[in-house]
Design a protein around this motif. Structure first.
Motif, PDB file in Angstrom:
ATOM      1  N   ALA A 201       0.944  -1.389   0.171  1.00 30.82           N
ATOM      2  CA  ALA A 201       0.028  -0.014   0.063  1.00 30.82           C
ATOM      3  C   ALA A 201       0.717   1.256   0.023  1.00 30.82           C
ATOM      4  N   PHE A 202       2.008   0.980   0.528  1.00 29.08           N
ATOM      5  CA  PHE A 202       2.887   2.417   0.598  1.00 29.08           C
ATOM      6  C   PHE A 202       3.199   2.634  -0.554  1.00 29.08           C
ATOM      7  N   ARG A 203       3.688   1.660  -1.242  1.00 30.32           N
ATOM      8  CA  ARG A 203       4.133   1.999  -2.626  1.00 30.32           C
ATOM      9  C   ARG A 203       3.320   2.647  -3.579  1.00 30.32           C
ATOM     10  N   ARG A 204       2.093   2.183  -3.599  1.00 26.60           N
ATOM     11  CA  ARG A 204       0.981   2.648  -4.164  1.00 26.60           C
ATOM     12  C   ARG A 204       0.419   4.147  -4.041  1.00 26.60           C
TER      13      ARG A 204
ATOM     14  N   ARG B 189      18.695   1.433  13.483  1.00 23.46           N
ATOM     15  CA  ARG B 189      17.579   2.138  13.455  1.00 23.46           C
ATOM     16  C   ARG B 189      16.771   2.659  12.304  1.00 23.46           C
ATOM     17  N   ALA B 190      15.467   2.905  12.396  1.00 25.96           N
ATOM     18  CA  ALA B 190      14.562   3.339  11.375  1.00 25.96           C
ATOM     19  C   ALA B 190      13.617   4.328  11.886  1.00 25.96           C
ATOM     20  N   VAL B 191      13.622   5.275  10.776  1.00 26.86           N
ATOM     21  CA  VAL B 191      12.533   6.147  10.789  1.00 26.86           C
ATOM     22  C   VAL B 191      11.512   6.002  10.193  1.00 26.86           C
ATOM     23  N   PRO B 192      10.079   5.864  10.839  1.00 26.55           N
ATOM     24  CA  PRO B 192       8.777   5.617  10.155  1.00 26.55           C
ATOM     25  C   PRO B 192       8.365   6.715   9.312  1.00 26.55           C
ATOM     26  N   PHE B 193       7.758   6.110   8.229  1.00 26.81           N
ATOM     27  CA  PHE B 193       7.114   7.050   7.360  1.00 26.81           C
ATOM     28  C   PHE B 193       5.642   6.352   6.911  1.00 26.81           C
ATOM     29  N   TRP B 194       4.509   7.189   6.563  1.00 26.57           N
ATOM     30  CA  TRP B 194       3.298   6.626   6.132  1.00 26.57           C
ATOM     31  C   TRP B 194       2.913   7.198   4.816  1.00 26.57           C
ATOM     32  N   SER B 195       1.956   6.196   4.235  1.00 28.81           N
ATOM     33  CA  SER B 195       1.400   6.867   2.962  1.00 28.81           C
ATOM     34  C   SER B 195       0.314   7.787   2.946  1.00 28.81           C
TER      35      SER B 195
ATOM     36  N   VAL C 252       8.054   1.616   7.013  1.00 34.82           N
ATOM     37  CA  VAL C 252       7.052   1.878   6.014  1.00 34.82           C
ATOM     38  C   VAL C 252       5.812   1.254   6.394  1.00 34.82           C
ATOM     39  N   ASN C 253       4.631   2.543   6.621  1.00 34.47           N
ATOM     40  CA  ASN C 253       3.498   2.186   7.129  1.00 34.47           C
ATOM     41  C   ASN C 253       3.207   1.272   8.290  1.00 34.47           C
ATOM     42  N   TRP C 254       4.070   1.451   9.281  1.00 30.72           N
ATOM     43  CA  TRP C 254       4.183   1.010  10.614  1.00 30.72           C
ATOM     44  C   TRP C 254       2.571   0.792  11.124  1.00 30.72           C
TER      45      TRP C 254
ATOM     46  N   PHE D  73       7.346  -3.188   8.232  1.00 33.03           N
ATOM     47  CA  PHE D  73       8.592  -3.436   7.343  1.00 33.03           C
ATOM     48  C   PHE D  73       9.680  -2.206   7.578  1.00 33.03           C
ATOM     49  N   ASP D  74      11.011  -2.730   7.800  1.00 32.39           N
ATOM     50  CA  ASP D  74      12.041  -1.634   7.446  1.00 32.39           C
ATOM     51  C   ASP D  74      12.793  -1.990   6.455  1.00 32.39           C
ATOM     52  N   LEU D  75      13.272  -1.094   5.468  1.00 34.84           N
ATOM     53  CA  LEU D  75      14.029  -1.228   4.505  1.00 34.84           C
ATOM     54  C   LEU D  75      15.068  -0.097   4.225  1.00 34.84           C
ATOM     55  N   THR D  76      16.306  -0.320   3.565  1.00 35.26           N
ATOM     56  CA  THR D  76      17.155   0.543   3.218  1.00 35.26           C
ATOM     57  C   THR D  76      16.602   1.702   2.556  1.00 35.26           C
ATOM     58  N   PRO D  77      16.956   2.729   2.556  1.00 30.61           N
ATOM     59  CA  PRO D  77      16.703   3.941   1.867  1.00 30.61           C
ATOM     60  C   PRO D  77      16.957   3.747   0.297  1.00 30.61           C
TER      61      PRO D  77
END
Length: 128
Positions: A10-13, A40-46, A91-93, A101-105
Motif C-alpha cells: 500500500a505504501f508503494r501505491r 535504527r529506522a525512521v517511520p513514514f506513512w503513505s 513503511v506504514n508501521w 517493514f524496515d527497508l534501506t533507503p
C-alpha cells in the motif's frame, strides 16, 4: 500476504497517488527506534490517517504531531541523509506496537524510480 506485507504494498501505491509521505515528531524530533539488531529506522506513512492511527495507538508515539513531506523532497533529501546515517526506512508501521517493514533507503528509492519511469513512459505513449 502478511499484514505488514500488505502495508508495504500500500505504501508503494499510495505515496505516488498522494505525492507526499507523512512522518511524526515531537519536541525532541523524529523517532528512530532500534530493531533487535540495533539498526535504527525512521517511520513514514503513505496517508495521514495511517500516521495518526499509530500516533494515537502506540504508547511510544502518543502526542506526536503529523508532518507532511513532499515526495520530491523526501526522495532527494531525506533518503540520502538516512542512507548516509545508516538508518532504515519504516513503511506504514501499524498497530499498538508500531511494527512493520524496515527497508534501506536505496530499496525504497528504487521503488519510486521504477514507478516514475513507468509513469513517464506511459505519458509519452499517450502523448505520442
Amino acid at each position: 500476504m502478511s499484514l505488514s506485507g500488505a502495508h508495504k504494498a500500500a505504501f508503494r501505491r499510495e505515496v505516488l497517488v498522494e505525492g507526499r509521505v507523512f512522518a511524526i515528531r515531537d519536541g525532541e524530533g523524529y523517532p528512530a527506534p532500534a530493531d533487535p539488531e540495533g539498526r535504527r529506522a525512521v517511520p513514514f506513512w503513505s496517508k495521514p490517517t495511517r500516521a495518526r492511527r499509530v500516533a494515537d495507538q502506540a504508547a511510544a508515539f502518543m502526542g506526536f504531531e503529523i508532518v507532511v513531506i513532499e515526495l520530491d523532497d523526501w526522495l532527494a533529501g531525506w533518503l540520502p541523509c538516512l542512507e548516509r546515517d545508516d538508518m532504515l526506512v519504516g513503511v506504514n508501521w501499524s498497530g499498538a506496537r508500531a511494527t512493520g517493514f524496515d527497508l534501506t533507503p536505496a530499496q525504497v528509492g528504487e521503488w519510486f524510480a521504477e514507478q516514475r519511469e513507468a509513469l513517464a513512459a506511459g505519458m509519452q505513449m499517450a502523448a505520442g
